[in-house]
Enzyme design. Structure first.
Site, PDB file in Angstrom:
ATOM      1  N   ASP A   1       0.857  -1.181   0.000  1.00 32.31           N
ATOM      2  CA  ASP A   1       0.000   0.000   0.000  1.00 32.31           C
ATOM      3  C   ASP A   1       0.896   1.235   0.000  1.00 32.31           C
ATOM      4  O   ASP A   1       2.099   1.132   0.243  1.00 32.31           O
ATOM      5  CB  ASP A   1      -0.876  -0.041   1.258  1.00 32.31           C
ATOM      6  CG  ASP A   1      -1.751   1.188   1.397  1.00 32.31           C
ATOM      7  OD1 ASP A   1      -2.297   1.652   0.393  1.00 32.31           O
ATOM      8  OD2 ASP A   1      -1.865   1.692   2.531  1.00 32.31           O
TER       9      ASP A   1
ATOM     10  N   ASP B   1      -1.609  -0.818   5.944  1.00 33.51           N
ATOM     11  CA  ASP B   1      -1.951  -0.347   7.292  1.00 33.51           C
ATOM     12  C   ASP B   1      -3.427  -0.078   7.488  1.00 33.51           C
ATOM     13  O   ASP B   1      -3.847   0.240   8.590  1.00 33.51           O
ATOM     14  CB  ASP B   1      -1.179   0.941   7.608  1.00 33.51           C
ATOM     15  CG  ASP B   1      -1.760   2.144   6.877  1.00 33.51           C
ATOM     16  OD1 ASP B   1      -2.124   2.005   5.688  1.00 33.51           O
ATOM     17  OD2 ASP B   1      -1.857   3.224   7.489  1.00 33.51           O
TER      18      ASP B   1
END
Length: 1216
Positions: free
Chosen positions: A425, A870
Site C-alpha cells: 500500500d 496499514d
C-alpha cells in the site's frame, strides 16, 4: 469542538462548484424505484428494538477476525493437525499398536502422538487468543448512542444495533455504516477521511439531506422516526442506493450521505447518523475475506518428502513381509521350537500369505522411525522461539509509538526468507501523510537549499560506491582542474534545529524575512505568495495560546502551502462567505497589513481537471484569476506572453521530480470587468442547470476562463516518506525483491511517490495503461478491451526490442483499466508485461482489486508474495498473499488484525526479511534436512537387523531407547540449530543483502540437498550397523571371553548413532554459543546417565538391559573403540565434502565467514567495501540504481571529454 457553530456560519457548500453544491429545491431527484432481490433491507430509524427479531433482525456490530471460536476450535484444529501427512500415519500406527501385530507397546506409540498434537493445538489456541484480544480492543471502543428521550450515552461498538442513532465526535472513527442526518455545520456538511478505506489522503465532503438538517442537537431525536429502504449488504465502497421515508415524504439517498465504517470524521465538531449496516454487513467488512489457513512453501515440500519416505517405508516393509512369508513357508516347519502355527495365527506355514500380511503391518510400525513424529512438534517449538526473537528485536521497536514487531502467527517464519514479490500500500505504509514545503521556482529562479530524503540517500550511496570502486571523477587531468564534478548535495541543517515547523522545511535566506522584495521581479514573487495564500478551500483556526493560525485543509498539500505562505509573510487569517483576509508582512511595512480579497468564484480541484482556480478582486478593484495545477495542464493553457519563465521552470520541475518531490505550477490572469461579468453569467447558468450534463457544462465554462495564463513559478513539496523508506526499498531491491505499489490514490500522486521512493527515476520508461473517460463512457466494453490488449501488446513488444541492458521500464495502470486487465482472457498477458517491468504501480484500486492482483501474482508466478499495508482497505490483499504484514500505525487496527506479522513502520520490513527471514529459512531448512538424516540413519538399522534375523519383526533396540531417541537424546541440539544458528551476523545480512537470494532460489531445501542428506543418512546407517556387526559378531568383547548378545549389540549400535548424529550437527552449525555446546554435550551425557539408571532398575523392569552399561559395556575397551571408529567413519565424508566446497566452490556466506574469521574486513577496508558493492543484486529500482545511472552518465561524459582532449594533447606534442 466548542466553536463549531461559529465556524458553521460559513456555509461550506458555497465553497464548492462541482460535486458538493446543493441543487435548487425544485430540482431534487425523485425517490429511487427498486424492487426485487438485492434491495430488501429495511431500517427503522431510532427504533433498534424492532431489529431484535425476524424478519428485520440483522447481524450485530461485533466483529471477529479469529480463525477459531469456542465451538469450532476442536474440530478445526484437529483438521489442521491431520492435514499433515505424517500425523495421519502416526494416528493409524497408534491405533494398530493396540493389536497383537505391534512390535512395540501401545504407550510408546500413543503418548508421543498425543504430546505432539496437544502441543501444536495449544500453540494455535494461544495465537488465536491474541487475535481475539485485538478484536476486543476494537469492539470495546466507545461511541455516543441515543437511549431515548433525547439522551445520549457511551456504549461499546459491539453493542450498537441497526437503527441506532449515533453521535460521532471529531477525529473519531465511524463504528458502522451510517446515514448522515446532520452535522455541527448548519448546512449539514461534514469532512471525512477515507484513508483507511481507499488510501486517499484528501478529505471527502459528505452532506445530509435538507429534510434532516433540523435534527441538530440531542433533544431533537426524542421523537425522531423514519424508515430507510435500501440495497442489501455488498462490498461496493463507492455506491449506495436507497430511500428515506421521513415526515410523510420519501427522499432518495446516494453515497454522499453515507459514512462508512473505519473512515474518520475530520474538521467537523460532530455528526449525527443512523446505523444502516453493522458488523460484518458493513462495506469494509464485506471487502474482507475469512482468515485463511496459510502453509509455508517448506511445509508443503516437507509433505512431499514425507511421501518419499513413506514410499520407502512401504517398499522396505513389502520386502520384509515378502521375506517373512517365504521364510514362513519354506523354513519355519523345520524350526520346531517356534511351535508353528501360533495361537494368534501371526505365523502359519500353511497360510504364508496371511502371515506375510500380518508382518507387513508389523513392519510398517517397526520402520515408522523413518518418519520423525517429533519433527512437527520440534518445528512448532522452534518457530515459537523464533517468533519470540522477532518480537523482542530492539531494532524493530518503534520508540515514538512504543510498538514492537509482532509475529502474530509463527507458522510462516521461514516463508519470510523466500519472498519474491512485495505488494505494498502507499498511504500510511510508505508515506506518513505529511507534506513539507521544500523548494520552489519563482520567475525562473530556483529557491530552497535543503535536500530531499531521496537526494541525501542517493548522495550517500554514490559516495560509498565511488569509495568501493576507487573512482575519482573530480579530476580530469587537465590544467583547469575540475571540469566534471559530482553533484554536491547540501546536508540539511535544520535537523538539529529545535524550532522545526511542521509542514515547512524550506531553507533559503533570499526569500525569508521579507528578503524576497529585494529579488529581481519582486512583483512576480508577490503574486506567487498571494496564490499560495488565496488559492485554496481551507479554514483557519486561531490558537489562542500561541496567537498563530493552523489550517484545516482538504489535503495535506494545501496545508503545506498555507504554512509556507505564512512563513513567507502572507498569513491567511480569515474566510467569510465572500472574502479572504490575508495579513501581509513586508520589509517596507513597519506593521503587518491586513488585505481583504473579494472571493468571486472558486473552481475546485478534481482528478480530471488536475487544477484549481480562484477568481478574486483585490483592494484596487483588479480582478485576478489565480490558478495552480499539474504542470502539463498549466503549460497547455499559457498565453504567448505568459511563457517567459517556461523553459527555466520546466528544468526546475524535472529536477524536483528527480528528487522525488510533488510539483505544481502556479499561474495567473488579469481580467477586465466586462469579460468577467459575461463569463460569470454563463457560469451561474451552468451552476443552476438541472440535468445530467450539469457537470460537463461547469467544466466547459471553467475551461473557457482558465486560458491565456501567465506562468509565475512552481512549488515542490515533499510527501514525507516514513523514516527510512528509500533506504529500505533500496536494500530490498539489492536483495533481489520486486516491489509493486497498489494504492487507492490518483495516478499523479502515485507517480510522485514512485519518484520519492526511487521506484521511478528520470530515464526510466513509463508504460501508462489508461484511457479517457470519454472512451469509457461511449465505447463498448469490447472496444475498451481491444484498446487495452493493443497497449499491452505494444508495451511487451517495446520491452522485447529494447537493446540497452540498463534500460528500465515502469508499468502504471489505473483501477478502471485494471478491472479489464484482471479478466481471465487478459490477466496472463498483463502479468507477463508486469513481470518484465522493473516496477509496477496500480492506482485507484479498490480493496477487492488489491486482493485480485495479489492472487494473480501469487498463482501466476508460483513464487512467494508478501503484502504490506496499514488500513482496512489492505485486509483483502494481506490475507490473500502468502505472507501478510500489517503496519500498526495510527489508522485503525484492521490490517494488523488480519496480518501474519505486524511492524510499526515500513523500514522494519528490511530487517524482518533480510535478517530474520534469511535466518529462519536457513534454520528451518537445515533443521528439517538434519531430522530426516538422523531418522534415516537410525530407522534403517532396524531394517538391516530384521533382514539379518530372518525378517522376524524383532527390534534390536529396547523400547525405551526408541522412545527417548527423538524426544530427549537428539531433540535439543536440533532445536538449538533452529533457534540460534546464524551463517552470518545481522550486520552482515544488512551489508550483503544479496545473501537473501539463497531463500527465493531455495538453495538449502531443494531436492538435490534433500536427497544429499538422505544419502548421508543411508551411508551412516550402513556404517553403524555393519561395522558394529563386524566388530561384535565373531569375537569376544569381554575379558572373560563372552560374546555379545542382542542387547549388547543394540546398545553399542545405539551409542554409535547418538554420537554420529550429534557430531554431525556440530559440523553443520556455523554459529556456536555456550548453549549449543551444552546441549550437544548434554545429549551424549544424558544417554550414559539413562543407561546407568535404567540398568539399576529391577530385572523385571529393565529386562535384558539390567546393569548393561556398568557390568557389560563400560569395562570393555572394544565398546569405546568401536564408538570412536564408527563416529569418525560416519562423519568423515561430510567433513570432506564441506572442506572441498569451501576450498573450491564456496557459497557467498562461506567467503564472508572466512573474511570475518581472518579479520580481513578490519585490515583491508577497501577490499571489504568492494566486496559489499559486488555483492549487491543488479537492480533497476532504488536509489542505488539511480546512483548507478548517474555514474554511468558521468563515465560517458568523462570518456567524451577524454576523446576530445586526446587529439589536442597529441597536436600540442607535435608542435613542441
Amino acid at each position: 469542538m466548542g466553536h463549531g457553530r461559529i465556524r458553521a456560519k460559513i456555509r461550506r457548500s458555497s465553497l464548492y462548484t462541482f460535486g458538493c453544491i446543493r441543487p435548487p429545491r425544485e430540482s431534487t431527484d425523485e425517490p429511487h424505484q427498486f424492487r426485487g432481490p438485492g434491495y430488501s433491507r429495511q431500517v427503522c430509524c431510532n427504533q433498534p428494538q424492532l431489529h431484535q427479531k425476524k424478519p428485520l433482525k440483522y447481524v450485530s456490530n461485533y466483529i471477529s477476525t479469529t480463525k477459531y471460536n469456542v465451538i469450532t476450535f476442536l474440530p478445526k484444529a484437529l483438521f489442521e493437525q491431520f492435514r499433515r501427512v505424517a500425523n495421519v500415519y502416526f494416528l493409524l500406527a497408534a491405533a494398530l499398536s493396540l493389536t497383537p501385530v505391534s512390535p512395540f507397546s501401545a504407550y510408546s506409540m500413543i503418548a508421543p502422538l498425543a504430546f505432539v498434537i496437544g502441543l501444536s493445538m495449544a500453540k494455535e489456541a494461544v495465537e488465536n487468543w491474541h487475535r481475539f484480544m485485538q478484536d476486543m480492543k476494537v469492539n470495546m471502543r466507545k461511541v455516543n448512542v441515543h437511549n431515548g428521550d433525547g439522551v445520549f450515552s457511551l456504549k461499546p461498538w459491539m453493542n450498537i444495533r441497526v437503527g441506532d442513532v449515533l453521535k460521532v465526535e471529531k477525529d473519531q472513527f465511524f463504528p458502522a455504516d451510517l446515514l448522515l442526518l446532520s452535522s455541527s455545520y448548519e448546512d449539514g456538511i461534514c469532512y471525512v477521511e477515507t484513508m483507511n478505506l481507499d488510501g486517499e489522503t484528501n478529505l471527502k465532503v459528505k452532506r445530509s439531506l435538507e429534510a434532516t438538517l433540523t435534527l441538530d442537537d440531542d433533544a431533537a431525536f426524542k421523537d425522531f422516526k423514519g424508515t430507510i429502504k435500501c440495497e442489501d449488504p455488498n462490498p461496493n465502497l463507492y455506491a449506495f442506493v436507497g430511500n428515506l421515508e421521513y415526515d410523510r415524504q420519501v427522499f432518495p439517498l446516494d453515497p454522499s450521505q453515507i459514512l462508512l465504517r473505519d473512515s474518520k470524521l475530520r474538521n467537523t465538531g460532530h455528526v449525527y447518523g443512523v446505523v444502516i449496516f453493522s458488523g460484518h454487513d458493513s462495506k469494509v467488512m464485506q471487502n474482507a475475506t475469512k482468515s485463511p489457513s496459510k502453509r509455508s512453501t517448506i511445509e508443503k515440500q516437507m509433505d512431499k518428502i514425507i511421501y518419499v519416505l513413506f514410499t520407502l517405508l512401504v517398499l522396505i516393509s513389502l520386502i520384509s513381509s515378502t521375506g517373512f512369508a517365504i521364510k514362513t513357508k519354506t523354513q519355519m516347519p523345520s524350526w520346531w521350537y517356534l511351535q508353528a502355527p501360533d495361537d494368534e495365527g501371526l505365523y502359519d506355514p500353511n497360510n504364508a500369505a496371511l502371515s506375510g500380511f500380518y508382518h507387513l503391518v508389523t513392519a510398517l510400525i517397526l520402520y515408522g522411525y523413518l518418519i520423525p513424529i517429533s519433527l512437527y512438534v520440534s518445528i512448532e517449538l522452534v518457530k515459537v522461539l523464533q517468533a519470540l526473537f522477532i518480537n523482542q528485536d530492539i531494532h524493530m521497536y518503534d520508540e515514538e509509538t512504543g510498538t514492537p514487531a509482532q509475529a502474530r502467527t509463527s507458522n510462516l517464519n521461514e516463508e519470510l526468507g523466500m519472498v519474491d514479490t512485495i505488494l505494498s500500500d502507499k498511504t500510511g505504509t510508505l508515506t506518513c501523510n505529511q507534506m513539507d514545503f521544500l523548494k520552489c521556482s519563482i520567475a525562473g529562479i530556483p529557491y530552497g537549499m535543503r535536500s530531499s530524503e531521496v537526494e541525501l540517500a542517493a548522495a550517500s550511496q554514490m559516495a560509498e560506491d565511488l569509495e568501493g570502486h576507487g573512482h575519482d571523477f573530480s579530476r580530469t587531468g587537465g590544467q583547469n582542474g575540475s571540469e566534471i564534478e559530482l553533484e554536491t548535495v547540501p546536508t540539511p541543517k535544520g535537523e538539529s534545529s529545535p524550532s522545526r515547523i511542521k509542514g515547512f522545511s524550506f531553507e533559503d535566506h533570499r526569500l525569508m524575512n521579507g528578503n524576497w522584495s529585494r529579488e529581481h521581479d519582486a512583483d512576480v514573487h508577490l503574486l506567487f505568495f498571494r496564490v499560495l495564500a488565496l488559492c485554496h478551500t481551507a479554514i483557519p483556526e486561531l490558537n489562542e495560546e500561541t496567537g498563530t493560525y493552523s489550517y484545516e485543509a482538504e489535503s495535506p498539500d494545501e496545508g503545506a502551502f498555507l504554512v509556507a505562505a505564512r512563513e513567507f509573510g502572507f498569513e491567511f487569517c480569515k474566510r467569510t462567505q465572500s472574502s479572504i483576509l490575508v495579513r501581509e508582512r513586508h520589509h517596507s511595512y513597519e506593521q503587518p497589513i491586513e488585505r481583504e480579497f473579494k472571493l468571486l468564484n472558486l473552481l475546485d480541484f478534481t482528478s480530471k481537471r488536475k487544477r484549481m482556480s480562484v477568481i478574486v478582486q483585490d483592494e484596487s478593484g483588479q480582478i485576478l484569476l489565480l490558478c495552480k495545477g499539474a504542470d502539463s495542464i498549466i503549460f497547455d493553457r499559457l498565453a504567448k506572453n505568459g511563457r517567459v519563465y517556461e523553459e527555466a521552470t520546466t528544468k526546475h520541475l524535472n529536477d524536483y521530480g528527480e528528487a522525488g518531490l510533488r510539483t505544481l505550477a502556479l499561474a495567473y490572469r488579469k481580467l477586465e470587468e466586462s469579460e468577467y461579468s459575461a463569463w460569470n453569467d454563463e457560469f451561474v447558468k451552468a451552476k443552476t442547470a438541472i440535468g445530467g450534463d450539469r457537470e460537463a457544462m461547469l467544466e466547459r465554462v471553467s475551461d473557457m476562463m482558465e486560458r491565456d495564463l501567465i506562468l509565475i513559478g512552481a512549488t515542490a513539496v515533499e510527501d514525507k516518506l516514513q523514516q527510512g523508506v528509500p533506504q529500505c526499498i533500496d536494500k530490498l531491491a539489492q536483495a533481489g525483491l520486486k516491489l509493486w505499489v497498489l494504492t487507492g490514490d490518483k495516478m499523479e500522486t502515485a507517480i510522485n511517490i514512485g519518484f520519492s521512493c526511487s521506484l521511478l527515476r528520470q530515464g526510466m520508461k513509463q508504460i501508462c495503461i489508461t484511457t479517457t473517460a470519454d472512451m469509457l463512457n461511449q465505447d463498448s466494453k469490447k472496444a475498451v478491451k481491444e484498446n487495452i490488449v493493443m497497449q499491452i501488446t505494444n508495451a511487451s513488444q517495446m520491452i522485447k526490442l529494447e537493446k540497452d541492458p540498463h534500460a528500465a521500464f515502469a508499468l502504471i495502470i489505473d483501477g478502471k483499466m485494471l478491472s479489464y486487465a484482471l479478466e481471465d482472457d487478459l490477466k496472463h498477458q498483463f502479468l507477463s508485461l508486469a513481470v518484465a517491468c522493473a516496477s509496477v504501480i496500480c492506482c485507484r484500486v479498490s480493496p477487492k482489486q488489491k486482493a485480485m492482483v495479489t492472487r494473480l501474482v501469487k498463482e501466476g508466478t508460483g513464487k512467494t508474495t508478501l503484502a504490506i499495508g496499514d488500513g482496512a482497505n489492505d485486509v483483502g490483499m494481506i490475507q490473500e498473499a502468502d505472507i501478510g504484514v500489517g503496519i500498526s500505525g495510527v489508522e485503525g487496527m484492521q490490517a494488523v488484525m488480519a496480518s501474519d506479522f505486524s511492524i510499526a513502520q515500513f523500514r522494519f520490513l528490511e530487517r524482518l526479511l533480510v535478517v530474520h527471514g534469511h535466518w529462519c529459512y536457513k534454520r528451518i531448512a537445515q533443521m528439517i534436512c538434519y531430522f530426516f538424516y538422523k531418522n534415516i540413519a537410525f530407522g534403517l538399522t532396524l531394517f538391516y537387523f530384521e533382514a539379518f534375523t530372518g525378517f522376524s519383526g524383532q527390534s534390536v533396540y529396547d523400547d525405551w531407547y526408541m522412545l527417548l531417541f527423538n524426544v530427549v537424546l537428539t531433540s535439543l541440539p536440533v532445536i538449538a540449530l533452529g533457534v540460534f544458528e546464524q551463517d552470518v551476523s545481522s550486520e552482515i545480512c544488512l551489508q550483503f543483502p544479496a545473501l537473501y537470494q539463497q531463500g527465493p532460489r531455495n538453495l538449502f531445501f531443494d531436492w538435490y540437498r534433500i536427497f544429499g542428506w538422505m544419502g548421508n543418512g543411508l551411508y551412516c546407517s550402513l556404517i553403524v550397523f555393519f561395522l558394529n556387526i563386524i566388530i561384535f559378531y565373531d569375537q569376544a568383547f569381554r575379558v572373560g571371553g563372552q560374546t555379545a548378545d542382542m542387547t549388547v549389540v543394540g546398545t553399542a549400535m545405539f551409542t554409535c548413532v547418538i554420537y554420529a548424529v550429534n557430531c554431525q550437527i556440530a559440523l553443520t552449525m556455523s554459529h556456536f554459543t555456550w548453549i549449543q555446546h551444552f546441549l550437544i554435550g548434554f545429549s551424549i551425557i544424558a544417554w550414559y546417565v539413562f543407561l546407568i539408571l535404567y540398568g539399576m532398575l529391577s530385572p523385571e523392569l529393565a529386562g535384558n538391559a539390567y546393569k548393561i552399561f556398568v557390568e557389560a559395556l563400560a569395562p570393555a575397551p572394544i565398546f569405546w573403540l568401536s564408538t570412536l571408529l564408527v563416529t569418525v567413519a560416519c562423519n568423515l565424508p561430510y567433513l570432506a565434502h564441506i572442506s572441498f566446497q569451501r576450498s573450491f566452490n564456496p557459497m557467498d556466506h562461506h567467503v564472508i565467514q572466512e573474511i570475518k574469521y581472518y579479520k580481513k574486513d578490519v585490515e583491508d577496508r577497501h577490499m571489504w567495501t568492494r566486496e559489499r558493492s559486488k555483492a549487491r543484486q543488479e537492480t533497476k529500482i532504488g536509489f542505488s540504481a539511480r546512483v548507478d545511472a548517474k555514474i554511468r552518465h558521468l563515465r560517458q561524459m568523462l570518456q567524451k571529454k577524454s576523446s576530445v582532449l586526446s587529439p589536442r594533447v597529441a597536436l600540442a606534442a607535435t608542435q613542441t
